[in-house]
Enzyme design. Structure first.
Site, mmCIF file in Angstrom:
data_model
loop_
_atom_site.group_PDB
_atom_site.id
_atom_site.type_symbol
_atom_site.label_atom_id
_atom_site.label_comp_id
_atom_site.label_asym_id
_atom_site.label_seq_id
_atom_site.Cartn_x
_atom_site.Cartn_y
_atom_site.Cartn_z
ATOM 1 N N SER A 1 -7.740 -10.474 -1.033
ATOM 2 C CA SER A 1 -7.779 -10.681 -2.481
ATOM 3 C C SER A 1 -7.513 -12.151 -2.759
ATOM 4 C CB SER A 1 -6.700 -9.824 -3.161
ATOM 5 O OG SER A 1 -6.486 -10.228 -4.493
ATOM 6 N N TYR B 1 2.142 -7.456 -3.310
ATOM 7 C CA TYR B 1 0.689 -7.350 -3.150
ATOM 8 C C TYR B 1 0.124 -8.664 -2.615
ATOM 9 C CZ TYR B 1 -4.225 -6.505 -4.415
ATOM 10 O OH TYR B 1 -5.589 -6.341 -4.395
#
Length: 256
Positions: free
Chosen positions: A146, A159
């Protein structure tokens, strides 16, 4: 120019998190390009329904319901893949989730869950898949990271930490496994129209803030990511390894 440089005909692939969002798009892209795919997710009913739909349209697809947050589920997946596919050319580590909190608010259990689901599942599946990828004579691993692993975004520190580690895992394995003929790359999407992102994108102010920070002035679609993943697995990308391709509409290079 040989046409098989730009397809995945005859390739055998595993795609984790393969029933929704980016994973679903990757499965559809691979099938359209001629691959035989084992799609994996936790929800057995969703796996069965999507597998049936693809088979009805002529796709060579297998479905497996496995929880990849623990070591037992990962081992059972690879045993199942060896039996169903009879080999492996491509492993796509796409499964992932998030819990959005401020750093002091995370519990140890939440941190462990995110680490196991996002990062350790990818690491362990790479370990388990190594013999099959080596035997293929030209294996590929794609880690779906990501932009949160490249720059700060408001997705939570845990995350971001897991996604950054996936990028470094990609680099390490690319070098370590190059002599075995295995290429390892990553993609780093920005906000994509998926069920995971929809929870925050449905807020008009948040959506507008995302678009304003994106030079292309739009949110990405799952097929934008699946096309990048497919390219990296094709014979035409045979000299590309250890890279992280940001699929982000220009977000990560957007300065003042």
């Amino acid at each position: 120019m040989e046409q098989n440089r730009w397809n995945l005909a005859g390739k055998k692939a595993i795609v984790t998190g393969g029933t929704k969002g980016i994973g679903k798009a990757i499965v559809e892209e691979f099938v359209a390009l001629g691959a035989e795919v084992l799609l994996v997710a936790r929800n057995g009913a969703e796996v069965e329904a999507f597998t049936r739909t693809l088979r009805e349209s002529g796709g060579r697809v297998h479905g497996g319901a496995f929880d990849l947050s623990g070591t037992d589920g990962r081992q059972r997946l690879l045993d199942f893949a060896a039996a169903e596919l009879g080999g492996l050319d491509i492993l796509v580590n796409n499964v992932g989730t998030n819990i959005r909190k401020k750093t002091p608010e995370y519990t140890a259990e939440e941190v462990g869950f995110l680490m196991n689901t996002n990062l350790l599942s990818a690491y362990h599946l790479c370990q388990l898949a190594f013999p099959l990828l080596k035997a293929s004579g030209g294996g590929n691993v794609i880690n779906v990271s990501s932009v949160a692993g490249l720059v700060h975004v408001r997705s939570g520190s845990v995350y971001g930490m897991t996604k950054a580690a996936m990028v470094q895992l990609t680099r390490n394995l690319a070098v370590e496994w190059a002599p075995e003929g295995i290429r390892v790359n990553a993609v780093a999407p920005w906000y994509i129209e998926t069920p995971l992102a929809r929870a925050v994108l449905q807020n008009p102010d948040f959506y507008q803030a995302v678009v304003d920070r994106t030079p292309m002035r739009k949110v990405g679609q799952p097929e934008d990511v699946s096309a990048a993943v497919a390219f990296l697995c094709m014979p035409g990308a045979a000299y590309i390894t250890g890279q992280c391709l940001a699929v982000d509409g220009g977000f990560t290079v957007n300065g003042f």
